[in-house]
Design a protein around this motif. Sequence first.
Motif, PDB file in Angstrom:
ATOM      1  N   PHE A 129       4.080   5.795  -5.490  1.00 25.26           N
ATOM      2  CA  PHE A 129       4.002   5.989  -6.940  1.00 25.26           C
ATOM      3  C   PHE A 129       2.960   7.043  -7.304  1.00 25.26           C
ATOM      4  CE2 PHE A 129       6.694   2.334  -7.599  1.00 25.26           C
ATOM      5  CZ  PHE A 129       7.309   2.628  -8.818  1.00 25.26           C
ATOM      6  N   LEU A 130       1.928   7.193  -6.480  1.00 30.40           N
ATOM      7  CA  LEU A 130       0.913   8.209  -6.753  1.00 30.40           C
ATOM      8  C   LEU A 130       1.382   9.613  -6.386  1.00 30.40           C
ATOM      9  CD1 LEU A 130      -2.332   6.395  -5.566  1.00 30.40           C
ATOM     10  CD2 LEU A 130      -1.663   6.946  -7.914  1.00 30.40           C
ATOM     11  N   PHE A 131       2.105   9.732  -5.268  1.00 31.30           N
ATOM     12  CA  PHE A 131       2.439  11.056  -4.752  1.00 31.30           C
ATOM     13  C   PHE A 131       3.892  11.469  -4.925  1.00 31.30           C
ATOM     14  CE2 PHE A 131      -1.243   9.563  -2.225  1.00 31.30           C
ATOM     15  CZ  PHE A 131      -2.170  10.472  -2.721  1.00 31.30           C
ATOM     16  N   GLN A 132       4.787  10.529  -5.153  1.00 32.74           N
ATOM     17  CA  GLN A 132       6.209  10.820  -5.370  1.00 32.74           C
ATOM     18  C   GLN A 132       6.725   9.908  -6.478  1.00 32.74           C
ATOM     19  OE1 GLN A 132       7.877  10.095  -1.471  1.00 32.74           O
ATOM     20  NE2 GLN A 132       7.655  12.239  -0.905  1.00 32.74           N
ATOM     21  N   ALA A 133       6.173  10.061  -7.659  1.00 29.41           N
ATOM     22  CA  ALA A 133       6.435   9.127  -8.758  1.00 29.41           C
ATOM     23  C   ALA A 133       7.911   9.031  -9.138  1.00 29.41           C
ATOM     24  CB  ALA A 133       5.604   9.506  -9.971  1.00 29.41           C
ATOM     25  N   ARG A 134       8.593  10.147  -9.240  1.00 28.98           N
ATOM     26  CA  ARG A 134       9.997  10.127  -9.676  1.00 28.98           C
ATOM     27  C   ARG A 134      10.888   9.336  -8.712  1.00 28.98           C
ATOM     28  NH1 ARG A 134      12.205  13.985 -13.341  1.00 28.98           N
ATOM     29  NH2 ARG A 134      10.261  15.042 -12.947  1.00 28.98           N
ATOM     30  N   PRO A 135      10.871   9.621  -7.388  1.00 32.33           N
ATOM     31  CA  PRO A 135      11.698   8.814  -6.482  1.00 32.33           C
ATOM     32  C   PRO A 135      11.240   7.356  -6.419  1.00 32.33           C
ATOM     33  CG  PRO A 135      10.776  10.718  -5.303  1.00 32.33           C
ATOM     34  CD  PRO A 135      10.253  10.754  -6.696  1.00 32.33           C
TER      35      PRO A 135
ATOM     36  N   LEU B 123       3.033   5.294 -14.332  1.00 30.17           N
ATOM     37  CA  LEU B 123       3.423   5.355 -12.928  1.00 30.17           C
ATOM     38  C   LEU B 123       2.191   5.483 -12.032  1.00 30.17           C
ATOM     39  CD1 LEU B 123       6.561   7.652 -13.245  1.00 30.17           C
ATOM     40  CD2 LEU B 123       6.511   5.168 -12.948  1.00 30.17           C
ATOM     41  N   THR B 124       1.201   6.241 -12.481  1.00 29.82           N
ATOM     42  CA  THR B 124      -0.040   6.372 -11.728  1.00 29.82           C
ATOM     43  C   THR B 124      -0.778   5.037 -11.692  1.00 29.82           C
ATOM     44  OG1 THR B 124      -0.213   8.694 -12.334  1.00 29.82           O
ATOM     45  CG2 THR B 124      -2.238   7.627 -11.574  1.00 29.82           C
ATOM     46  N   ILE B 125      -0.831   4.357 -12.830  1.00 30.11           N
ATOM     47  CA  ILE B 125      -1.469   3.041 -12.886  1.00 30.11           C
ATOM     48  C   ILE B 125      -0.781   2.084 -11.926  1.00 30.11           C
ATOM     49  CG2 ILE B 125      -1.796   1.004 -14.356  1.00 30.11           C
ATOM     50  CD1 ILE B 125      -2.179   3.066 -16.703  1.00 30.11           C
ATOM     51  N   LYS B 126       0.548   2.096 -11.911  1.00 28.08           N
ATOM     52  CA  LYS B 126       1.294   1.213 -11.002  1.00 28.08           C
ATOM     53  C   LYS B 126       0.933   1.531  -9.553  1.00 28.08           C
ATOM     54  CE  LYS B 126       5.841  -0.410  -9.600  1.00 28.08           C
ATOM     55  NZ  LYS B 126       5.215  -1.428  -8.790  1.00 28.08           N
ATOM     56  N   GLY B 127       0.831   2.794  -9.227  1.00 29.00           N
ATOM     57  CA  GLY B 127       0.473   3.187  -7.868  1.00 29.00           C
ATOM     58  C   GLY B 127      -0.901   2.689  -7.464  1.00 29.00           C
ATOM     59  N   VAL B 128      -1.876   2.854  -8.345  1.00 28.99           N
ATOM     60  CA  VAL B 128      -3.240   2.413  -8.048  1.00 28.99           C
ATOM     61  C   VAL B 128      -3.273   0.890  -7.907  1.00 28.99           C
ATOM     62  CG1 VAL B 128      -5.578   2.224  -8.989  1.00 28.99           C
ATOM     63  CG2 VAL B 128      -4.354   4.403  -9.094  1.00 28.99           C
ATOM     64  N   ARG B 129      -2.635   0.193  -8.809  1.00 30.67           N
ATOM     65  CA  ARG B 129      -2.659  -1.275  -8.756  1.00 30.67           C
ATOM     66  C   ARG B 129      -1.935  -1.808  -7.531  1.00 30.67           C
ATOM     67  NH1 ARG B 129      -2.171  -2.959 -15.141  1.00 30.67           N
ATOM     68  NH2 ARG B 129      -4.187  -2.083 -15.658  1.00 30.67           N
ATOM     69  N   ASP B 130      -0.776  -1.262  -7.207  1.00 31.12           N
ATOM     70  CA  ASP B 130      -0.054  -1.727  -6.017  1.00 31.12           C
ATOM     71  C   ASP B 130      -0.871  -1.463  -4.755  1.00 31.12           C
ATOM     72  OD1 ASP B 130       2.056  -2.644  -7.503  1.00 31.12           O
ATOM     73  OD2 ASP B 130       3.461  -1.087  -6.888  1.00 31.12           O
ATOM     74  N   GLY B 131      -1.413  -0.261  -4.650  1.00 34.61           N
ATOM     75  CA  GLY B 131      -2.218   0.069  -3.475  1.00 34.61           C
ATOM     76  C   GLY B 131      -3.422  -0.846  -3.336  1.00 34.61           C
TER      77      GLY B 131
ATOM     78  N   VAL C 220       0.852  -1.197   0.000  1.00 31.50           N
ATOM     79  CA  VAL C 220       0.000   0.000   0.000  1.00 31.50           C
ATOM     80  C   VAL C 220       0.887   1.246   0.000  1.00 31.50           C
ATOM     81  CG1 VAL C 220      -1.640   1.356   1.364  1.00 31.50           C
ATOM     82  CG2 VAL C 220      -1.996  -1.102   1.085  1.00 31.50           C
ATOM     83  N   PHE C 221       1.935   1.237   0.819  1.00 29.35           N
ATOM     84  CA  PHE C 221       2.879   2.352   0.863  1.00 29.35           C
ATOM     85  C   PHE C 221       3.540   2.568  -0.496  1.00 29.35           C
ATOM     86  CE2 PHE C 221       7.412   3.445   1.213  1.00 29.35           C
ATOM     87  CZ  PHE C 221       7.304   4.750   1.653  1.00 29.35           C
ATOM     88  N   ILE C 222       3.964   1.491  -1.133  1.00 27.48           N
ATOM     89  CA  ILE C 222       4.605   1.607  -2.452  1.00 27.48           C
ATOM     90  C   ILE C 222       3.623   2.211  -3.450  1.00 27.48           C
ATOM     91  CG2 ILE C 222       5.495   0.281  -4.414  1.00 27.48           C
ATOM     92  CD1 ILE C 222       6.834  -1.567  -2.334  1.00 27.48           C
ATOM     93  N   GLY C 223       2.375   1.752  -3.411  1.00 27.69           N
ATOM     94  CA  GLY C 223       1.372   2.322  -4.301  1.00 27.69           C
ATOM     95  C   GLY C 223       1.182   3.808  -4.070  1.00 27.69           C
ATOM     96  N   ALA C 224       1.085   4.202  -2.809  1.00 23.56           N
ATOM     97  CA  ALA C 224       0.924   5.624  -2.483  1.00 23.56           C
ATOM     98  C   ALA C 224       2.142   6.426  -2.939  1.00 23.56           C
ATOM     99  CB  ALA C 224       0.702   5.793  -0.984  1.00 23.56           C
TER     100      ALA C 224
END
Length: 123
Positions: A23-29, A48-56, A17-21
């Motif tokens: 990617f949503l809020f700090q995509a570059r790092p 990157l947004t898709i990855k964040g949503v899916r991971d979360g 969930v943290f990794i997903g968040a």
Amino acid sequence: MTVAAYTLAVVLDLFIVFIGARFLFQARPAAAGYGAPADPGGDAGAYLTIKGVRDGTLGILGLALLVFVGARAEAWFMLCAAIIPFMDTAIVLRHGGTRAVAFGVHFATAVVVLISAGLLFAV
């Protein structure tokens, strides 16, 4: 063993969930930490947004399975989810990432996820 199995599962679910968040809020790092840097302002932003949503979502699904269905369902989920970090290892290597990140982060994560599945199956 039950406490260890449940604790490891919850920690892994919360971590994804943290990794997903991230990617949503700090995509570059987050992308750099993944091992295959991408520019969220360029063509990679949507991915990157898709990855964040899916991971979360996967992390929340894992928690829901553990709470509402039980250890055996979570064990199967972890077993299936281990495919993701194994494939991440190959992706990082294929796209010029370092072996240290590929194996030290992604492959190691896959092993820990498999250990979690084994512990949950033993409960």
